[in-house]
Design a protein around this motif. Sequence first.
Motif, short mmCIF file in Angstrom:
data_model
loop_
_atom_site.label_atom_id
_atom_site.label_comp_id
_atom_site.label_asym_id
_atom_site.label_seq_id
_atom_site.Cartn_x
_atom_site.Cartn_y
_atom_site.Cartn_z
N ASN A 154 27.95 -54.53 -74.23
CA ASN A 154 28.28 -54.15 -75.60
C ASN A 154 29.73 -54.52 -75.90
O ASN A 154 30.63 -54.25 -75.08
CB ASN A 154 28.09 -52.65 -75.81
CG ASN A 154 26.64 -52.27 -76.02
OD1 ASN A 154 26.14 -52.26 -77.15
ND2 ASN A 154 25.94 -51.99 -74.93
N MET A 155 29.97 -55.13 -77.08
CA MET A 155 31.32 -55.51 -77.50
C MET A 155 31.27 -55.79 -79.00
O MET A 155 30.34 -56.46 -79.48
CB MET A 155 31.83 -56.72 -76.73
CG MET A 155 30.85 -57.87 -76.61
SD MET A 155 31.21 -59.05 -75.28
CE MET A 155 32.72 -59.80 -75.85
N LEU A 192 24.45 -48.50 -68.78
CA LEU A 192 25.26 -48.74 -69.96
C LEU A 192 26.48 -49.59 -69.60
O LEU A 192 27.12 -49.35 -68.57
CB LEU A 192 25.70 -47.42 -70.58
CG LEU A 192 24.59 -46.58 -71.20
CD1 LEU A 192 25.13 -45.23 -71.65
CD2 LEU A 192 23.92 -47.30 -72.36
N THR A 193 26.81 -50.56 -70.47
CA THR A 193 27.83 -51.54 -70.11
C THR A 193 28.71 -51.92 -71.29
O THR A 193 28.57 -53.00 -71.88
CB THR A 193 27.15 -52.80 -69.50
OG1 THR A 193 26.27 -52.41 -68.44
CG2 THR A 193 28.18 -53.77 -68.95
N LEU A 204 31.74 -47.74 -81.48
CA LEU A 204 30.78 -48.22 -80.50
C LEU A 204 30.77 -47.34 -79.26
O LEU A 204 29.70 -47.00 -78.72
CB LEU A 204 31.09 -49.67 -80.11
CG LEU A 204 30.20 -50.29 -79.04
CD1 LEU A 204 28.73 -50.24 -79.44
CD2 LEU A 204 30.62 -51.74 -78.77
N MET A 205 31.94 -46.95 -78.78
CA MET A 205 32.01 -46.07 -77.61
C MET A 205 31.31 -44.75 -77.88
O MET A 205 30.63 -44.21 -77.00
CB MET A 205 33.46 -45.84 -77.21
CG MET A 205 34.17 -47.09 -76.70
SD MET A 205 33.42 -47.78 -75.19
CE MET A 205 33.84 -46.51 -73.99
N GLN A 206 31.44 -44.22 -79.09
CA GLN A 206 30.76 -42.97 -79.43
C GLN A 206 29.24 -43.16 -79.43
O GLN A 206 28.50 -42.29 -78.95
CB GLN A 206 31.22 -42.46 -80.79
CG GLN A 206 30.65 -41.09 -81.15
CD GLN A 206 31.01 -40.02 -80.14
OE1 GLN A 206 32.19 -39.75 -79.91
NE2 GLN A 206 30.00 -39.41 -79.52
#
Length: 429
Positions: A154-155, A192-193, A204-206
Amino acid sequence: MKRYVIKGNICYSRSSTQLCVAENSYVVCENGSCAGVYQTLPECYAAFPCYDYTDKLVIPGLTDLHVHAPQYPFRGLGMDLELIDWLNTHTFVEEAKYADMEYADQAYEIFADDLKNSATTRACIFATIHTQATSLLMEKLEQSGIKAYVGKVNMDRNSPAYLCEETPEQAAMDTEKWIAENSGYENIKPILTPRFIPVCSDELMQQLSNLQKKYHLPMQSHLSENLGEIEWVKKLCPDTSCYGAAYDKYGLFGNDCPTIMAHCVHSGPEEVKLMKEQNVFVAHCPESNANLSSGIAPVRTYLDLGIKTGLGSDIAAGSSLSIFKAMAMAIQCSKLRWRLTDQSLPPLKMEEAFYLATKGGGEFFGKVGSFEKGYEFDAVVIDDAIYRHPQPLSAKERLERLIYLAQDGCIVAKFAGGTKIFEREASIL
């Protein structure tokens, strides 16, 4: 067949300082778990089939705690750059290709086949943002017999547009769908990555934190690899006291979220304390850290503090899937750190490097990486006869030499969770 005996020169770790060597002995696999190592085989196991690998070395399967599968095609390239420039020049360009399923199929077939034929039985693997290609990688690894965690990356910021998620919400929807579609494998599990904090927004982190709480998945990412990266995180996350805290604020830094953080080259006292308290695993990647001029992680400190630590190949900043090579470089780099930087931290010994590659990293998967009773039965059988020598060598000396000389062609057989992955030659009694 998960009930059998292997005969050979058996080497395994009980701790980072205790290497056990049983020459011309037996290790028993019963229902996929280790039932013990014996000089003389007990009568109760006499009826078990016996793989006779007399005079060969038998070691636990090796664990690679940090490897990027899509980077495998360009390993050995771009080693004149530091981390951020290397990512922009080589990594992101290569990873974009995995939107093309034909390319992904060809590249991941090569990666899965080479990993299968290495000494690695467990791995924690980064894929790309592409859900379909990541699912394909998981399918190929399942067929290989390797046991692994695989992560859809994820980014959503500070990256080329072609590698950014559309929105944090869409990223979460895609990731959740990918989790649901790939949770039924026996050997391969989702993880999760978030790639690393500089390319993952707070939103996104949330979203990933919400998914972690819902599905109770582990998490993998990068931490304190490069000095410029650390300064970048300070600017992006001014409300956090250290890089690790930028993950911890979302509950993605150990405790109820089993976590691997790759590198930890420049972790300060506060970050180290947090890793220790919350049982974060460190994936030490010595070749990568040397190739990208990141530095030398204080792995001696991590071992002495009891921080959970293993080794990573970190393809493609590392050039080889061989965890034997990672062991050798971990020792060599620790010597350079001791000589040039901090003489209060003694270099690693061979026994410690072997522990990191087996039981140390294997612990992320549970009771893995040793031949102690009750451990999952992962084993690699190695024929080191190609390394000719005029003098007699003990099994321990042969093991030490393997760390520096081993090649994949030496592997005779490989087992993971009691299941035979492959066998090149054997005498079964």
